[in-house]
Every structure is written in structure tokens, then in C-alpha cells.
Motif scaffolding. Structure first.
Motif, PDB file in Angstrom:
ATOM      1  N   LEU A  70      37.171  39.704  41.833  1.00 52.67           N
ATOM      2  CA  LEU A  70      36.925  40.859  42.102  1.00 52.67           C
ATOM      3  C   LEU A  70      36.238  41.132  43.827  1.00 52.67           C
ATOM      4  CD1 LEU A  70      35.129  42.305  39.103  1.00 52.67           C
ATOM      5  CD2 LEU A  70      37.539  42.464  39.808  1.00 52.67           C
ATOM      6  N   ILE A  71      36.832  41.830  44.526  1.00 52.74           N
ATOM      7  CA  ILE A  71      36.371  42.187  46.030  1.00 52.74           C
ATOM      8  C   ILE A  71      35.206  43.139  45.867  1.00 52.74           C
ATOM      9  CG2 ILE A  71      36.796  43.297  48.032  1.00 52.74           C
ATOM     10  CD1 ILE A  71      38.656  40.810  47.846  1.00 52.74           C
ATOM     11  N   ALA A  72      34.005  42.659  46.627  1.00 55.20           N
ATOM     12  CA  ALA A  72      32.802  43.237  46.613  1.00 55.20           C
ATOM     13  C   ALA A  72      32.691  44.046  47.940  1.00 55.20           C
ATOM     14  CB  ALA A  72      31.732  42.146  46.434  1.00 55.20           C
ATOM     15  N   GLU A  73      32.264  45.257  47.868  1.00 51.31           N
ATOM     16  CA  GLU A  73      32.202  46.253  48.899  1.00 51.31           C
ATOM     17  C   GLU A  73      30.988  47.242  48.810  1.00 51.31           C
ATOM     18  OE1 GLU A  73      36.983  47.247  50.026  1.00 51.31           O
ATOM     19  OE2 GLU A  73      35.783  48.186  48.257  1.00 51.31           O
ATOM     20  N   LEU A  74      30.390  47.284  49.830  1.00 49.41           N
ATOM     21  CA  LEU A  74      29.190  48.321  49.845  1.00 49.41           C
ATOM     22  C   LEU A  74      29.902  49.566  49.764  1.00 49.41           C
ATOM     23  CD1 LEU A  74      26.986  46.675  52.681  1.00 49.41           C
ATOM     24  CD2 LEU A  74      26.667  46.254  50.132  1.00 49.41           C
ATOM     25  N   ALA A  75      28.760  50.715  49.626  1.00 47.85           N
ATOM     26  CA  ALA A  75      29.099  52.053  49.416  1.00 47.85           C
ATOM     27  C   ALA A  75      29.891  52.471  50.674  1.00 47.85           C
ATOM     28  CB  ALA A  75      27.925  52.905  49.372  1.00 47.85           C
ATOM     29  N   ASP A  76      29.564  51.837  51.802  1.00 48.40           N
ATOM     30  CA  ASP A  76      30.500  52.357  53.236  1.00 48.40           C
ATOM     31  C   ASP A  76      31.800  51.575  53.322  1.00 48.40           C
ATOM     32  OD1 ASP A  76      29.679  49.928  54.060  1.00 48.40           O
ATOM     33  OD2 ASP A  76      28.328  50.571  55.685  1.00 48.40           O
ATOM     34  N   SER A  77      32.009  50.869  52.105  1.00 50.43           N
ATOM     35  CA  SER A  77      33.301  50.015  52.334  1.00 50.43           C
ATOM     36  C   SER A  77      33.257  48.760  53.232  1.00 50.43           C
ATOM     37  CB  SER A  77      34.765  50.744  52.629  1.00 50.43           C
ATOM     38  OG  SER A  77      34.881  51.770  51.784  1.00 50.43           O
ATOM     39  N   THR A  78      32.145  48.313  53.511  1.00 54.15           N
ATOM     40  CA  THR A  78      31.661  47.163  54.191  1.00 54.15           C
ATOM     41  C   THR A  78      32.127  46.114  53.231  1.00 54.15           C
ATOM     42  OG1 THR A  78      30.197  47.773  55.543  1.00 54.15           O
ATOM     43  CG2 THR A  78      30.105  45.655  55.194  1.00 54.15           C
ATOM     44  N   PHE A  79      33.064  45.092  53.777  1.00 48.13           N
ATOM     45  CA  PHE A  79      33.430  44.012  52.816  1.00 48.13           C
ATOM     46  C   PHE A  79      32.442  43.000  52.639  1.00 48.13           C
ATOM     47  CE2 PHE A  79      35.631  39.755  52.935  1.00 48.13           C
ATOM     48  CZ  PHE A  79      36.077  39.684  51.523  1.00 48.13           C
ATOM     49  N   VAL A  80      31.812  42.481  51.543  1.00 44.03           N
ATOM     50  CA  VAL A  80      30.677  41.775  51.222  1.00 44.03           C
ATOM     51  C   VAL A  80      31.316  40.170  50.885  1.00 44.03           C
ATOM     52  CG1 VAL A  80      28.821  41.197  49.861  1.00 44.03           C
ATOM     53  CG2 VAL A  80      28.943  43.284  50.475  1.00 44.03           C
ATOM     54  N   GLY A  81      32.326  40.394  50.133  1.00 40.09           N
ATOM     55  CA  GLY A  81      32.820  38.887  49.721  1.00 40.09           C
ATOM     56  C   GLY A  81      33.513  39.169  48.319  1.00 40.09           C
ATOM     57  N   TRP A  82      33.461  38.068  47.441  1.00 37.57           N
ATOM     58  CA  TRP A  82      33.910  38.253  46.065  1.00 37.57           C
ATOM     59  C   TRP A  82      33.078  37.762  45.171  1.00 37.57           C
ATOM     60  CZ3 TRP A  82      34.934  33.491  43.901  1.00 37.57           C
ATOM     61  CH2 TRP A  82      35.379  32.456  44.569  1.00 37.57           C
ATOM     62  N   PHE A  83      33.282  38.085  43.697  1.00 36.41           N
ATOM     63  CA  PHE A  83      32.833  37.495  42.551  1.00 36.41           C
ATOM     64  C   PHE A  83      33.924  37.402  41.730  1.00 36.41           C
ATOM     65  CE2 PHE A  83      29.440  40.069  44.665  1.00 36.41           C
ATOM     66  CZ  PHE A  83      28.284  38.929  44.323  1.00 36.41           C
ATOM     67  N   SER A  84      33.807  36.446  40.812  1.00 37.54           N
ATOM     68  CA  SER A  84      34.828  35.878  39.894  1.00 37.54           C
ATOM     69  C   SER A  84      34.609  35.692  38.610  1.00 37.54           C
ATOM     70  CB  SER A  84      35.679  34.923  40.382  1.00 37.54           C
ATOM     71  OG  SER A  84      36.880  34.415  39.546  1.00 37.54           O
ATOM     72  N   LEU A  85      35.338  36.065  37.443  1.00 38.11           N
ATOM     73  CA  LEU A  85      35.311  35.475  36.222  1.00 38.11           C
ATOM     74  C   LEU A  85      36.405  34.819  35.888  1.00 38.11           C
ATOM     75  CD1 LEU A  85      32.957  38.221  34.389  1.00 38.11           C
ATOM     76  CD2 LEU A  85      32.322  36.065  34.723  1.00 38.11           C
ATOM     77  N   ALA A  86      36.625  33.571  36.260  1.00 35.41           N
ATOM     78  CA  ALA A  86      38.099  32.736  35.806  1.00 35.41           C
ATOM     79  C   ALA A  86      38.324  32.586  34.661  1.00 35.41           C
ATOM     80  CB  ALA A  86      38.097  31.796  37.122  1.00 35.41           C
ATOM     81  N   VAL A  87      39.259  32.721  34.168  1.00 38.77           N
ATOM     82  CA  VAL A  87      39.829  31.952  32.546  1.00 38.77           C
ATOM     83  C   VAL A  87      39.937  30.514  32.881  1.00 38.77           C
ATOM     84  CG1 VAL A  87      41.015  32.126  30.709  1.00 38.77           C
ATOM     85  CG2 VAL A  87      40.322  34.160  31.755  1.00 38.77           C
ATOM     86  N   GLY A  88      39.467  29.365  32.631  1.00 41.16           N
ATOM     87  CA  GLY A  88      39.654  27.940  32.585  1.00 41.16           C
ATOM     88  C   GLY A  88      40.260  27.506  31.406  1.00 41.16           C
ATOM     89  N   ALA A  89      39.950  26.270  31.394  1.00 40.63           N
ATOM     90  CA  ALA A  89      40.504  25.519  30.268  1.00 40.63           C
ATOM     91  C   ALA A  89      39.666  25.756  29.026  1.00 40.63           C
ATOM     92  CB  ALA A  89      40.090  23.868  30.590  1.00 40.63           C
ATOM     93  N   ASP A  90      38.663  26.342  28.761  1.00 41.52           N
ATOM     94  CA  ASP A  90      38.044  26.809  27.545  1.00 41.52           C
ATOM     95  C   ASP A  90      38.448  28.280  27.193  1.00 41.52           C
ATOM     96  OD1 ASP A  90      36.829  24.313  27.221  1.00 41.52           O
ATOM     97  OD2 ASP A  90      35.045  25.051  28.134  1.00 41.52           O
ATOM     98  N   GLY A  91      39.437  28.835  27.978  1.00 41.19           N
ATOM     99  CA  GLY A  91      39.643  30.161  27.704  1.00 41.19           C
ATOM    100  C   GLY A  91      38.887  31.130  28.129  1.00 41.19           C
ATOM    101  N   PRO A  92      39.171  32.394  27.429  1.00 39.87           N
ATOM    102  CA  PRO A  92      38.733  33.649  28.096  1.00 39.87           C
ATOM    103  C   PRO A  92      36.964  33.865  27.289  1.00 39.87           C
ATOM    104  CG  PRO A  92      40.277  34.152  26.633  1.00 39.87           C
ATOM    105  CD  PRO A  92      40.344  32.902  26.940  1.00 39.87           C
ATOM    106  N   ALA A  93      36.747  32.850  26.418  1.00 40.50           N
ATOM    107  CA  ALA A  93      35.340  32.998  25.554  1.00 40.50           C
ATOM    108  C   ALA A  93      34.443  32.119  26.462  1.00 40.50           C
ATOM    109  CB  ALA A  93      35.534  32.427  24.251  1.00 40.50           C
ATOM    110  N   ALA A  94      34.800  31.660  27.616  1.00 44.00           N
ATOM    111  CA  ALA A  94      33.845  30.981  28.474  1.00 44.00           C
ATOM    112  C   ALA A  94      34.464  30.924  30.069  1.00 44.00           C
ATOM    113  CB  ALA A  94      33.874  29.358  27.971  1.00 44.00           C
ATOM    114  N   PRO A  95      34.433  32.123  30.400  1.00 42.47           N
ATOM    115  CA  PRO A  95      34.787  32.388  31.907  1.00 42.47           C
ATOM    116  C   PRO A  95      33.774  31.645  32.733  1.00 42.47           C
ATOM    117  CG  PRO A  95      33.866  34.347  31.013  1.00 42.47           C
ATOM    118  CD  PRO A  95      33.851  33.298  29.810  1.00 42.47           C
ATOM    119  N   GLU A  96      34.463  31.112  34.004  1.00 41.25           N
ATOM    120  CA  GLU A  96      33.653  30.541  35.043  1.00 41.25           C
ATOM    121  C   GLU A  96      33.212  31.514  36.136  1.00 41.25           C
ATOM    122  OE1 GLU A  96      33.654  27.039  38.315  1.00 41.25           O
ATOM    123  OE2 GLU A  96      35.040  26.669  36.203  1.00 41.25           O
ATOM    124  N   LEU A  97      31.768  31.823  36.460  1.00 40.92           N
ATOM    125  CA  LEU A  97      31.509  32.556  37.515  1.00 40.92           C
ATOM    126  C   LEU A  97      31.555  32.032  38.549  1.00 40.92           C
ATOM    127  CD1 LEU A  97      29.680  35.082  38.163  1.00 40.92           C
ATOM    128  CD2 LEU A  97      27.808  33.634  38.022  1.00 40.92           C
TER     129      LEU A  97
END
Length: 189
Positions: A70-97
Motif C-alpha cells: 500500500l502506498i502511504a501518503e500524508l493528508a497533502d498527498s506527500t508520498f511517504v513510502g509503502w507498507f505491505s502485508l504480503a502473502v507468503g509461503a504460510d498463506g494469508p493467515a500469516a502475512p509478512e509485514l
């Protein structure tokens, strides 16, 4: 400028939305920000590699529409970076931050704020059983963010690399928080 998409999550200071093809230049900028790739690779991915990564992310949304980067933006649309909950080998029950922020936003608590929101979302909305995260042992900043979010160190492991980064000899670390730990922390506040 990125195409407008509705935020999937909001924190006190940020809106988090899915990546679009129009985010490629922002992601290239992020990866080329001095210091961002320090614990990831010797050099940032090329623009072509970022384009390919975005296509993979878009395909992943089709399978897991509420997971991913997910793209992270401040209220003024300034681009901060990204955050993620990726589905890996252990499936959606154990996403990787995961997270990657522009250096201009380091030290302001945004990594912790966004990571905490992602963890809360994983347990409250995605029915995760645990959330995991990994970084290099020497990446004290990321380890501190994980700990502030209630994650605990569960193992140190070693990976062989053809061209290891400085600090690789100390290993990689894995952190996690379980649903039970998250629930206990929420009730003790």
C-alpha cells in the motif's frame, strides 16, 4: 502523479492505498533515496524492474485483494513510502509485514504508525493468526519499529548471498506477533 484510489486504511497522519501503475516513478524515487536500500541491496532496482514489480503487485491484488503493498501518503498527498502485508509461503493467515519510507520521513514515528495500522488490520479485518517480519540483524531502526508494534524476536538465521551486504555475517532476524498477543496488548491499554 498517482491515479486516485480510495485508501484501504487511514492512520492519524497517513492514507494507505493500493499501488497503481502510475506509482512507478514514486517507487523509483523511493528506491533511489539515499539510505533506503542500505539493508536491502547494493543498488536500487532499475525502473524496468520496478515496472515488473508493480505488475506482480497488481496481479497479487486479484488473488488477495485486501493484502499486498500500500502506498502511504500524508493528508497533502506527500508520498511517504509503502507498507505491505504480503502473502507468503504460510498463506494469508500469516502475512509478512514490510515497509519502506523516504528518508525525509524517518524518525517521525510514521514507520511505527503505519506498521501498527497494518498489524491491526491483519488481525481485525483479515483474520490473520500471526504477522511476521524480517530484516537484517544490524537494521536497528526496523527492529525498533517491530518491537514498538508488539512484535517479538523469534529467530536469527543466516542466508548465503553471492555479494553480501555489510552486516550479513550477523544474520537475518524474524519477528512475529500472534493474534493472542495482539488481543492481550489491546485489552491491557
Amino acid at each position: 502523479m498517482a491515479a486516485v484510489t480510495e485508501p484501504l486504511l487511514r492512520t492519524e497522519r497517513m492514507a494507505l492505498r493500493q499501488v497503481t501503475r502510475s506509482d512507478v516513478d514514486r517507487l523509483v524515487l523511493l528506491n533511489n533515496d539515499d539510505g533506503v536500500m542500505r539493508y536491502l541491496d547494493w543498488r536500487p532496482p532499475t525502473r524496468e524492474q520496478v515496472v515488473a514489480e508493480v505488475e506482480i503487485l497488481l496481479k497479487a491484488y486479484e488473488v488477495y485483494p485486501r493484502h499486498g503493498q500500500l502506498i502511504a501518503e500524508l493528508a497533502d498527498s506527500t508520498f511517504v513510502g509503502w507498507f505491505s502485508l504480503a502473502v507468503g509461503a504460510d498463506g494469508p493467515a500469516a502475512p509478512e509485514l514490510g515497509y519502506r519510507l523516504r528518508t525525509a520521513h524517518w524518525g517521525a514515528g510514521l514507520a511505527t504508525e503505519g506498521s501498527q495500522a497494518m498489524i491491526n488490520y491483519a488481525f481485525a479485518e483479515l483474520e490473520a493468526e500471526r504477522v511476521v517480519a524480517e530484516t537484517m540483524f544490524v537494521n536497528a531502526g526496523s527492529r525498533r519499529v517491530m518491537e514498538k508494534c508488539g512484535m517479538r524476536h523469534i529467530e536469527t538465521f543466516h542466508v548465503e548471498f553471492d555479494n553480501p551486504l555489510p552486516g550479513t555475517e550477523l544474520g537475518e532476524v524474524r519477528y512475529q506477533i500472534t493474534r493472542e498477543e495482539w488481543l492481550v496488548a489491546r485489552t491491557s491499554r
